[in-house]
Design a protein around this motif. Structure first.
Motif, PDB file in Angstrom:
ATOM      1  N   VAL A  70       0.694  -1.090   0.441  1.00  0.00           N
ATOM      2  CA  VAL A  70      -0.195   0.300  -0.281  1.00  0.00           C
ATOM      3  C   VAL A  70       0.738   1.419   0.345  1.00  0.00           C
ATOM      4  CG1 VAL A  70      -1.783   1.259   0.758  1.00  0.00           C
ATOM      5  CG2 VAL A  70      -1.621  -0.990   1.192  1.00  0.00           C
ATOM      6  N   GLY A  71       0.903   2.106  -0.879  1.00  0.00           N
ATOM      7  CA  GLY A  71       1.817   3.793  -0.768  1.00  0.00           C
ATOM      8  C   GLY A  71       0.797   4.719  -0.588  1.00  0.00           C
ATOM      9  N   LYS A  72       1.448   5.847  -0.396  1.00  0.00           N
ATOM     10  CA  LYS A  72       0.682   6.624  -0.084  1.00  0.00           C
ATOM     11  C   LYS A  72       1.281   8.021  -1.276  1.00  0.00           C
ATOM     12  CE  LYS A  72       1.487  11.325   2.476  1.00  0.00           C
ATOM     13  NZ  LYS A  72       1.576  11.972   3.424  1.00  0.00           N
ATOM     14  N   GLY A  73       0.048   7.881  -2.131  1.00  0.00           N
ATOM     15  CA  GLY A  73       0.417   8.638  -3.060  1.00  0.00           C
ATOM     16  C   GLY A  73      -0.443  10.303  -3.116  1.00  0.00           C
ATOM     17  N   ILE A  74       0.100  10.965  -2.139  1.00  0.00           N
ATOM     18  CA  ILE A  74      -0.231  12.515  -2.297  1.00  0.00           C
ATOM     19  C   ILE A  74       0.386  13.421  -2.954  1.00  0.00           C
ATOM     20  CG2 ILE A  74      -0.742  15.005  -1.528  1.00  0.00           C
ATOM     21  CD1 ILE A  74      -2.082  12.114  -0.261  1.00  0.00           C
ATOM     22  N   THR A  75      -0.094  13.309  -4.562  1.00  0.00           N
ATOM     23  CA  THR A  75       1.043  14.403  -5.490  1.00  0.00           C
ATOM     24  C   THR A  75       1.060  15.953  -5.216  1.00  0.00           C
ATOM     25  OG1 THR A  75      -1.170  14.801  -6.971  1.00  0.00           O
ATOM     26  CG2 THR A  75       0.131  12.445  -7.095  1.00  0.00           C
ATOM     27  N   PHE A  76       0.853  16.031  -4.651  1.00  0.00           N
ATOM     28  CA  PHE A  76       0.881  17.737  -3.627  1.00  0.00           C
ATOM     29  C   PHE A  76      -0.004  17.896  -2.758  1.00  0.00           C
ATOM     30  CE2 PHE A  76       1.615  22.484  -2.648  1.00  0.00           C
ATOM     31  CZ  PHE A  76       2.942  21.828  -3.317  1.00  0.00           C
ATOM     32  N   ASP A  77       1.075  18.482  -1.295  1.00  0.00           N
ATOM     33  CA  ASP A  77       0.621  18.419  -0.337  1.00  0.00           C
ATOM     34  C   ASP A  77      -0.076  19.853   0.307  1.00  0.00           C
ATOM     35  OD1 ASP A  77      -0.708  17.685   2.294  1.00  0.00           O
ATOM     36  OD2 ASP A  77       0.704  17.012   3.049  1.00  0.00           O
ATOM     37  N   THR A  78      -0.629  20.402   0.956  1.00  0.00           N
ATOM     38  CA  THR A  78      -0.988  21.768   0.703  1.00  0.00           C
ATOM     39  C   THR A  78      -0.632  21.961   2.179  1.00  0.00           C
ATOM     40  OG1 THR A  78      -3.443  22.376   0.433  1.00  0.00           O
ATOM     41  CG2 THR A  78      -1.519  23.585  -0.910  1.00  0.00           C
ATOM     42  N   GLY A  79      -1.131  21.309   2.981  1.00  0.00           N
ATOM     43  CA  GLY A  79      -2.221  20.547   3.923  1.00  0.00           C
ATOM     44  C   GLY A  79      -3.403  20.669   4.094  1.00  0.00           C
ATOM     45  N   ALA A 108      -0.528  -4.211  -5.027  1.00  0.00           N
ATOM     46  CA  ALA A 108       0.101  -2.958  -4.948  1.00  0.00           C
ATOM     47  C   ALA A 108      -1.322  -1.951  -5.267  1.00  0.00           C
ATOM     48  CB  ALA A 108       1.124  -1.642  -5.251  1.00  0.00           C
ATOM     49  N   TRP A 109      -1.486  -0.998  -3.829  1.00  0.00           N
ATOM     50  CA  TRP A 109      -2.962  -0.388  -4.051  1.00  0.00           C
ATOM     51  C   TRP A 109      -1.695   1.023  -3.454  1.00  0.00           C
ATOM     52  CZ3 TRP A 109      -7.457  -2.869  -4.379  1.00  0.00           C
ATOM     53  CH2 TRP A 109      -7.403  -4.013  -3.723  1.00  0.00           C
ATOM     54  N   LEU A 110      -2.443   1.818  -5.181  1.00  0.00           N
ATOM     55  CA  LEU A 110      -1.659   3.183  -4.763  1.00  0.00           C
ATOM     56  C   LEU A 110      -2.444   4.444  -4.387  1.00  0.00           C
ATOM     57  CD1 LEU A 110       0.573   1.571  -6.100  1.00  0.00           C
ATOM     58  CD2 LEU A 110       0.851   3.109  -8.326  1.00  0.00           C
ATOM     59  N   GLY A 130      -6.575   2.088   1.501  1.00  0.00           N
ATOM     60  CA  GLY A 130      -5.681   0.889   0.685  1.00  0.00           C
ATOM     61  C   GLY A 130      -5.334   0.047   1.745  1.00  0.00           C
ATOM     62  N   LEU A 131      -5.211   0.349   3.299  1.00  0.00           N
ATOM     63  CA  LEU A 131      -5.219  -1.239   3.779  1.00  0.00           C
ATOM     64  C   LEU A 131      -6.285  -1.702   4.011  1.00  0.00           C
ATOM     65  CD1 LEU A 131      -2.631   0.655   7.217  1.00  0.00           C
ATOM     66  CD2 LEU A 131      -2.033  -0.887   5.267  1.00  0.00           C
ATOM     67  N   ALA A 132      -7.578  -1.157   4.724  1.00  0.00           N
ATOM     68  CA  ALA A 132      -8.943  -2.027   4.829  1.00  0.00           C
ATOM     69  C   ALA A 132      -8.577  -2.989   3.058  1.00  0.00           C
ATOM     70  CB  ALA A 132      -9.863  -1.521   4.580  1.00  0.00           C
ATOM     71  N   ASP A 162      -0.725 -12.542   2.424  1.00  0.00           N
ATOM     72  CA  ASP A 162       0.253 -13.609   3.210  1.00  0.00           C
ATOM     73  C   ASP A 162       0.971 -12.290   4.270  1.00  0.00           C
ATOM     74  OD1 ASP A 162       0.405 -16.631   3.281  1.00  0.00           O
ATOM     75  OD2 ASP A 162       0.625 -15.670   1.279  1.00  0.00           O
ATOM     76  N   ALA A 163       0.928 -11.137   4.240  1.00  0.00           N
ATOM     77  CA  ALA A 163       1.310 -10.293   4.657  1.00  0.00           C
ATOM     78  C   ALA A 163       1.022  -8.512   3.680  1.00  0.00           C
ATOM     79  CB  ALA A 163       3.234  -9.695   4.772  1.00  0.00           C
ATOM     80  N   ILE A 164       1.084  -7.703   4.705  1.00  0.00           N
ATOM     81  CA  ILE A 164       1.278  -6.183   3.812  1.00  0.00           C
ATOM     82  C   ILE A 164       2.491  -5.248   4.174  1.00  0.00           C
ATOM     83  CG2 ILE A 164      -0.145  -4.004   3.596  1.00  0.00           C
ATOM     84  CD1 ILE A 164      -2.723  -6.199   4.413  1.00  0.00           C
ATOM     85  N   ILE A 165       2.739  -4.641   3.365  1.00  0.00           N
ATOM     86  CA  ILE A 165       3.697  -3.843   3.784  1.00  0.00           C
ATOM     87  C   ILE A 165       3.418  -2.584   3.377  1.00  0.00           C
ATOM     88  CG2 ILE A 165       6.490  -2.993   3.628  1.00  0.00           C
ATOM     89  CD1 ILE A 165       6.536  -5.810   3.105  1.00  0.00           C
TER      90      ILE A 165
END
Length: 494
Positions: free
Chosen positions: A251-260, A301-303, A345-347, A355-358
């Motif tokens: 599972v990968g975090k894909g914030i293409t831009f983060d202003t907050g 992979a979950w993006l 993504g984790l859900a 067998d495992a999640i990273i």
């Protein structure tokens, strides 16, 4: 970017020629010590004190030579020892620093398969440069050497070098994506990049648009992305070779831009926030690499991709989002957005009972305070965490195990929802608290007997290098942890 032609040679040094002969040196207690069969050792060594050369890692000294076979001699420092990691970094650093030379011969005194492969890997990675957005200054950029020859008397299996080429491509792919500005890389274009990367491979790519995300109840990704006119995406990348006995989910975090978002970052803190999608790029690249290497392990992979921008439609503090698994989350800070998209993504990953999640994410500034910018944090199930850390040691990438104390869970209690995304009154242990939040969304095993083994990599420090290049690490996006994840997949494949 054009990669150099890197080759190995067991020939005698006096039978070769190049623009620059590169020699290695370690920093001994009595001064630098040259490695390998260097010509004119005494003459070279005598100049170390004159130029203040100490043999430190990444330190390079270039000298003239009377040898007609070489235009000059360069000495690259390995640091205090000549171990495999030092060899890899020295080869990369030399190739990068000697840009402008047409050809190099590297004599680093290596005499083992591991060190030879490391030098080959370093030379390949060190050639990276990102010039896609240069205009008038593009022609002024010195290209790295077109030809690099590494001296080694040791025979190396061809498949080992082919593996290096695949890994280098994967790392450079992550660097390219991470370095691309947010105006160019946004949720839809990131999804398209994933589709292009899978072309010609036994990999399927499924893209969920905002309508599908709504149908599937992915309130975290939708909530974070609703403030942007460029709406979010979830990309599922699947490699499922016949006969694979194990299944590893990423599972990968894909914030293409983060202003907050509405909890807006200060202006200076927004610089480099186009790098906030490095986690998603990392798991995408590792999956593509697994397919190219034909590893006998199923990989999904979950993006989780969104822009966290400010507008009249952005989520507000105290808004409540409903995640994929039905958990309701009160948003107490919209700048703690990565954990919201990762929750969905984790859900989703858990629903396939791997067998495992990273998961991999540039998640918290707190991890930089804890571990600096050269070590990634790993949290989760002890056995899987240990596997990741050991794989990192093999790959030459530093990861450090961190705890997830049970007492932190109470800090995420919400007044009105099942969970809060952080606790604004507690600043201690921020990276651990984020890990505790993510753990809430890791599902049970298929038989319900326990929780799916899970590891969380916080690469907020290692995923980006805002300073000068060093070793195999270039400026900007680093591609950190890609080689580690591929090593983990190789372990899973047996």
């Amino acid at each position: 970017m054009t990669s150099p032609r890197v080759a190995l040679s067991a020939a005698e040094l006096d039978s070769l020629s190049a623009d620059v002969l590169v020699l290695g040196a370690v920093s001994g207690s009595d001064g630098p010590v040259l490695l390998g069969d260097a010509p004119a050792v005494e003459e070279i060594t005598a100049q170390f004190a004159t130029f203040g050369f100490g043999g430190k890692a990444d330190e390079l000294l270039r000298l003239p030579t009377e040898d007609p076979s070489f235009g000059s001699v360069a000495i690259i420092g390995l640091g205090a020892d000549a171990g495999t990691d030092a060899v890899r970094n020295a080869a990369a650093s030399a190739v990068r620093q000697l840009a402008g030379a047409e050809s190099l011969v590297l004599d680093l005194g290596i005499n083992s398969v591991a060190d030879t492969v490391a030098a080959f890997e370093g030379a390949t990675l060190g050639a990276y440069a990102f010039n896609a957005f240069r205009g008038k200054t593009k022609d002024a950029q010195k290209p790295t050497a077109a030809s690099v020859t590494i001296l080694s008397p040791t025979a190396v299996p061809a498949e080992a070098l082919e593996r290096v080429d695949v890994l280098a491509d994967a790392v450079n792919f992550v660097k390219d994506l991470t370095n691309t500005p947010g105006a160019e890389l946004f949720p839809a274009s990131f999804a398209a990049a994933a589709e292009r990367a899978a072309e010609g491979l036994p990999v399927t790519v499924e893209v969920w648009d905002e309508a599908r995300l709504s149908e599937e109840g992915c309130g975290g990704i939708l909530g974070v992305g609703q403030g942007s006119s460029r709406l979010p995406r979830l990309v599922k990348v699947s490699y499922n070779p016949a006969g694979a006995a194990k299944h590893l989910a990423f599972v990968g975090k894909g914030i293409t831009f983060d202003t907050g978002g509405n909890s807006m970052k200060p202006a200076d803190f927004m610089l480099t926030m186009h790098h906030d999608m490095a986690g998603a790029a990392t798991v995408l690249a590792a999956t593509i690499a697994a397919a190219r290497l034909q590893l006998n392990v199923r990989v999904t992979a979950w993006l989780c991709i969104a822009e966290n921008l400010v507008s009249s439609t952005s989520i507000r503090p105290n808004d409540v989002l409903t995640m994929r698994d039905g958990t309701t989350v009160e948003v107490l800070n919209t700048d703690a957005e990565g954990r919201l998209v990762m929750a969905d993504g984790l859900a989703l990953a858990s629903e396939e009972y791997p067998d495992a999640i990273i998961d991999v994410a540039t998640l918290t500034g707190a991890v930089i305070v804890a571990l600096g910018r050269r070590t990634a944090a790993v949290m989760g199930e002890t056995g899987l965490v240990t596997s990741v850390v050991e794989a990192g040691q093999t790959a030459g990438e530093a990861h450090w195990p961190m705890p997830l104390p049970g007492e932190l869970r109470g800090l995420l209690d919400s007044r009105f929802a099942d969970l809060a995304n952080l606790n604004p009154s507690v600043r201690d242990g921020g990276s651990l608290l984020a890990g505790v939040f993510l753990r809430e969304f890791v599902g049970k095993t298929a038989d319900g007997s326990g929780t799916i083994p899970w590891a969380h990599l916080d690469i907020a420090g290692t995923g980006t290098n805002n300073g000068a290049a060093y070793g195999v690490t270039s400026t900007g996006g680093t591609g950190a942890s890609v080689r580690t994840l591929v090593t983990v997949l190789e372990d899973f494949a047996g």
